[in-house]
Design a protein around this motif. Structure first.
Motif, mmCIF file in Angstrom:
data_model
loop_
_atom_site.group_PDB
_atom_site.id
_atom_site.type_symbol
_atom_site.label_atom_id
_atom_site.label_comp_id
_atom_site.label_asym_id
_atom_site.label_seq_id
_atom_site.Cartn_x
_atom_site.Cartn_y
_atom_site.Cartn_z
ATOM 1 N N ARG A 90 -70.956 16.297 -30.093
ATOM 2 C CA ARG A 90 -70.624 15.310 -29.047
ATOM 3 C C ARG A 90 -69.612 15.865 -28.057
ATOM 4 O O ARG A 90 -69.659 15.542 -26.874
ATOM 5 N N SER A 91 -68.673 16.686 -28.533
ATOM 6 C CA SER A 91 -67.678 17.253 -27.631
ATOM 7 C C SER A 91 -68.305 18.210 -26.629
ATOM 8 O O SER A 91 -67.746 18.462 -25.568
ATOM 9 N N GLN A 92 -69.493 18.732 -26.950
ATOM 10 C CA GLN A 92 -70.207 19.631 -26.056
ATOM 11 C C GLN A 92 -71.241 18.893 -25.201
ATOM 12 O O GLN A 92 -72.006 19.518 -24.478
ATOM 13 N N GLY A 93 -71.281 17.561 -25.325
ATOM 14 C CA GLY A 93 -72.146 16.754 -24.476
ATOM 15 C C GLY A 93 -73.474 16.360 -25.095
ATOM 16 O O GLY A 93 -74.277 15.711 -24.436
ATOM 17 N N ALA A 94 -73.718 16.733 -26.329
ATOM 18 C CA ALA A 94 -74.982 16.370 -26.975
ATOM 19 C C ALA A 94 -74.928 14.915 -27.428
ATOM 20 O O ALA A 94 -73.873 14.399 -27.782
ATOM 21 N N LYS A 95 -76.075 14.268 -27.396
ATOM 22 C CA LYS A 95 -76.163 12.890 -27.875
ATOM 23 C C LYS A 95 -76.737 12.931 -29.287
ATOM 24 O O LYS A 95 -77.952 12.912 -29.468
ATOM 25 N N VAL A 96 -75.842 13.004 -30.255
ATOM 26 C CA VAL A 96 -76.222 13.170 -31.656
ATOM 27 C C VAL A 96 -75.654 11.999 -32.448
ATOM 28 O O VAL A 96 -74.507 11.606 -32.260
ATOM 29 N N GLU A 97 -76.475 11.464 -33.331
ATOM 30 C CA GLU A 97 -76.030 10.400 -34.224
ATOM 31 C C GLU A 97 -75.499 11.008 -35.523
ATOM 32 O O GLU A 97 -75.858 12.131 -35.885
ATOM 33 N N PHE A 98 -74.690 10.265 -36.217
ATOM 34 C CA PHE A 98 -74.138 10.714 -37.493
ATOM 35 C C PHE A 98 -75.249 11.037 -38.485
ATOM 36 O O PHE A 98 -75.209 12.057 -39.168
ATOM 37 N N ASP A 99 -76.271 10.183 -38.557
ATOM 38 C CA ASP A 99 -77.367 10.381 -39.513
ATOM 39 C C ASP A 99 -78.170 11.647 -39.229
ATOM 40 O O ASP A 99 -78.788 12.197 -40.133
ATOM 41 N N ASP A 100 -78.169 12.107 -37.971
ATOM 42 C CA ASP A 100 -78.880 13.343 -37.640
ATOM 43 C C ASP A 100 -78.207 14.560 -38.271
ATOM 44 O O ASP A 100 -78.866 15.575 -38.518
ATOM 45 N N CYS A 101 -76.922 14.488 -38.521
ATOM 46 C CA CYS A 101 -76.168 15.616 -39.074
ATOM 47 C C CYS A 101 -76.015 15.534 -40.587
ATOM 48 O O CYS A 101 -75.562 16.497 -41.208
ATOM 49 N N LEU A 102 -76.364 14.414 -41.166
ATOM 50 C CA LEU A 102 -76.203 14.224 -42.608
ATOM 51 C C LEU A 102 -77.315 14.953 -43.352
ATOM 52 O O LEU A 102 -78.487 14.869 -42.979
ATOM 53 N N LEU A 103 -76.936 15.697 -44.398
ATOM 54 C CA LEU A 103 -77.926 16.422 -45.195
ATOM 55 C C LEU A 103 -78.816 15.433 -45.932
ATOM 56 O O LEU A 103 -78.338 14.437 -46.471
ATOM 57 N N LYS A 104 -80.102 15.748 -45.940
ATOM 58 C CA LYS A 104 -81.058 14.890 -46.646
ATOM 59 C C LYS A 104 -81.790 15.740 -47.664
ATOM 60 O O LYS A 104 -82.343 16.785 -47.332
ATOM 61 N N PHE A 105 -81.779 15.301 -48.903
ATOM 62 C CA PHE A 105 -82.451 16.010 -49.970
ATOM 63 C C PHE A 105 -83.688 15.230 -50.378
ATOM 64 O O PHE A 105 -83.699 14.004 -50.362
ATOM 65 N N LYS A 106 -84.724 15.960 -50.754
ATOM 66 C CA LYS A 106 -85.951 15.313 -51.190
ATOM 67 C C LYS A 106 -85.732 14.685 -52.565
ATOM 68 O O LYS A 106 -85.113 15.273 -53.429
ATOM 69 N N GLU A 107 -86.257 13.502 -52.719
ATOM 70 C CA GLU A 107 -86.187 12.843 -54.017
ATOM 71 C C GLU A 107 -87.311 13.350 -54.891
ATOM 72 O O GLU A 107 -88.424 13.589 -54.425
ATOM 73 N N GLU A 108 -87.004 13.516 -56.167
ATOM 74 C CA GLU A 108 -88.029 13.962 -57.100
ATOM 75 C C GLU A 108 -88.992 12.823 -57.376
ATOM 76 O O GLU A 108 -88.579 11.702 -57.632
ATOM 77 N N LYS A 109 -90.278 13.143 -57.304
ATOM 78 C CA LYS A 109 -91.289 12.145 -57.627
ATOM 79 C C LYS A 109 -91.596 12.251 -59.112
ATOM 80 O O LYS A 109 -91.909 13.327 -59.609
ATOM 81 N N LYS A 110 -91.484 11.152 -59.793
ATOM 82 C CA LYS A 110 -91.746 11.136 -61.223
ATOM 83 C C LYS A 110 -93.132 10.561 -61.473
ATOM 84 O O LYS A 110 -93.506 9.546 -60.904
ATOM 85 N N GLU A 111 -93.856 11.226 -62.335
ATOM 86 C CA GLU A 111 -95.185 10.756 -62.708
ATOM 87 C C GLU A 111 -95.053 9.576 -63.663
ATOM 88 O O GLU A 111 -94.182 9.580 -64.550
#
Length: 57
Positions: free
Chosen positions: A22-43
């Protein structure tokens, strides 16, 4: 054991990252920078299989 937790560290890193962008002028949301991990699918497991695994038979 970490008393604060790894999830809070991820939030802190995302907050810093979004502030830098944001300090460099980008329009970025907090959620865009948050790491997202894949959830394990259980059979799905049948009740018989689950009980057999529980009692070791």
């Amino acid at each position: 054991m970490n008393p604060i937790g790894d999830e809070r560290r991820d939030w802190h890193s995302a907050q810093i990252t979004s502030a830098i962008y944001r300090s460099q002028g980008a329009k970025v949301e907090f959620d865009d920078c948050l790491l997202k991990f894949k959830e394990e699918k259980k059979e799905p497991v049948s009740m018989f299989t689950a009980l057999s695994n529980l009692f070791g038979k």
